[in-house]
Design an enzyme around this catalytic site. Structure first.
Site, PDB file in Angstrom:
ATOM      1  CD  GLU A  49      -8.682  11.052  -6.666  1.00 33.71           C
ATOM      2  OE1 GLU A  49      -8.268  10.074  -6.403  1.00 33.71           O
ATOM      3  OE2 GLU A  49      -8.910  12.082  -5.877  1.00 33.71           O
ATOM      4  CE1 TYR A 132      -8.212   6.399  -3.276  1.00 36.42           C
ATOM      5  CE2 TYR A 132      -7.553   6.608  -5.568  1.00 36.42           C
ATOM      6  CZ  TYR A 132      -7.846   7.216  -4.187  1.00 36.42           C
ATOM      7  OH  TYR A 132      -7.209   8.177  -3.777  1.00 36.42           O
ATOM      8  CG  ASP A 150      -5.292   5.529  -0.758  1.00 45.12           C
ATOM      9  OD1 ASP A 150      -5.835   5.560   0.658  1.00 45.12           O
ATOM     10  OD2 ASP A 150      -4.966   6.407  -1.067  1.00 45.12           O
TER      11      ASP A 150
END
Length: 373
Positions: A49, A132, A150
């Site tokens: 991520e 996020y 996002d």
């Protein structure tokens, strides 16, 4: 008189309650085979991520494998030096991500017995984890129902609900956060979040959405109106500034002068050849002389240009010319950097440099090989 719907409110009355399940079903049938989708290890998910922030999937894959080979656990990462971490990250860009990930590993090693915390609030407290990334890790690693928002998600659902406000606004994130928090509740959170991002990456693309194959096309407001490309609404882009840079590859005997940028600077922790922006009315060699003296206290003679490199960062572009130089006088000092060092040319490969310097290093290697030949 009928009251008009607020442009920040999703049209729930026009949306079937089963769309989240259809989205997840589509994802499970059509998802790409990506390496981080084969693990439930929170650390490996976190690495993926962090790397995927502002970076394409195909670019990330080889870095993901290499990083986990070198640092197979969070504890291994915590024990590594920052320079080793930055060298492994070299070329992936946005180096603050690597420094934050390294700091996170040290903090988790110290405060959480080397295991990532399994609550969303605790994840938010870690270095470099914003809304996020903490939501992504919470859902993918721990099955917690926190929706991610996002660019892909904003594009998909600004079209789906035909939301009129600016894509980058806090109002957009609040609206989507509330609506998607309701939608994720009865789903497998990890699959739901990945389904939203996958739909944006594969179907609901910026310029050529494949609406006929979209699992949500029957309820997509923009599709109904035929104005998909109008969304998401964005402010007009400001032209990207361009900088002309000149740097010196300064030789003293058989060593070269390099400087390490401080952690507070852009590209912090990386090494570079001293130099900087060309001032008005200044020639490139004059820039090198001035910048090297200001940054390191070393006076130089500037010889031939070695190579010119063009590179684009997120908010500006550069044209960088590297010159071969000789040190005349002065003791090297770290006046504007964290450290300066005279190193042998063969040591340069072991140091982490910004991506724009890779072609400079390649040209330098060719130059030195010619001299030796």
């Amino acid at each position: 008189m009928t009251q008009s719907r607020s442009k920040s409110t999703p049209p729930k009355q026009a949306t079937s309650p089963d769309w989240p399940q259809r989205l997840v079903d589509w994802y499970q049938a059509n998802k790409r085979d990506l390496p981080w989708r084969h693990t439930r290890d929170p650390y490996a998910i976190l690495v993926s991520e962090i790397m995927l922030q502002q970076t394409r999937v195909d670019t990330v894959i080889p870095y993901y494998h290499r990083f986990l080979e070198q640092f197979p656990s969070l504890n291994d990462l915590a024990k590594a030096s920052e320079q080793t971490v930055l060298k492994c990250w070299q070329g992936l860009g946005y180096y603050r991500r690597a420094r934050n990930l390294h700091a996170l590993a040290k903090q988790v090693q110290k405060n959480h017995q080397s295991s990532l915390p399994d609550t969303h609030d605790a994840l938010r407290q870690l270095p470099g984890l914003g809304a996020y990334t903490s939501a992504a890790v919470a859902s993918l690693a721990f099955g917690l129902a926190h929706p991610v928002i996002d660019g892909n998600v904003i594009r998909v659902f600004s079209r789906f609900w035909r939301l009129e406000h600016d894509a980058a606004s806090s109002a957009m994130k609040r609206t989507l956060g509330k609506a998607l928090a309701e939608a994720i509740q009865n789903q497998m959170p990890g699959d739901f979040n990945q389904a939203m991002m996958e739909l944006g990456a594969l179907i609901c693309t910026p310029t050529a959405p494949m609406c006929s194959t979209c699992p949500l096309n029957g309820e997509c407001e923009a599709y109904k109106h035929g104005d998909m490309l109008r969304f998401p609404i964005k402010k007009e882009k400001v032209p990207i500034p361009h900088l002309t840079i000149a740097v010196g590859i300064v030789f003293r005997k058989n060593k070269i002068l390099v400087a390490r940028r401080s952690s507070e600077q852009m590209l912090g922790g990386l090494w570079e050849f001293p130099g900087g922006k060309v001032e008005p009315g200044e020639s490139l060699p004059e820039t090198v002389q001035r910048e090297v003296l200001e940054e390191t206290g070393v006076e130089v003679s500037v010889n031939d240009a070695l190579v010119t490199v063009k590179h684009t960062y997120s908010h500006f572009k550069i044209t960088l010319t590297a010159f071969l130089c000789r040190a005349l006088r002065g003791h090297a000092q770290a006046r504007q950097s964290a450290e300066v060092r005279w190193v042998k040319p063969e040591i340069l490969d072991a140091l982490p440099f910004p991506k724009a310097n890779v072609k400079v290093l390649q040209a330098l290697t060719m130059h030195l090989n010619k001299q030796q030949g």
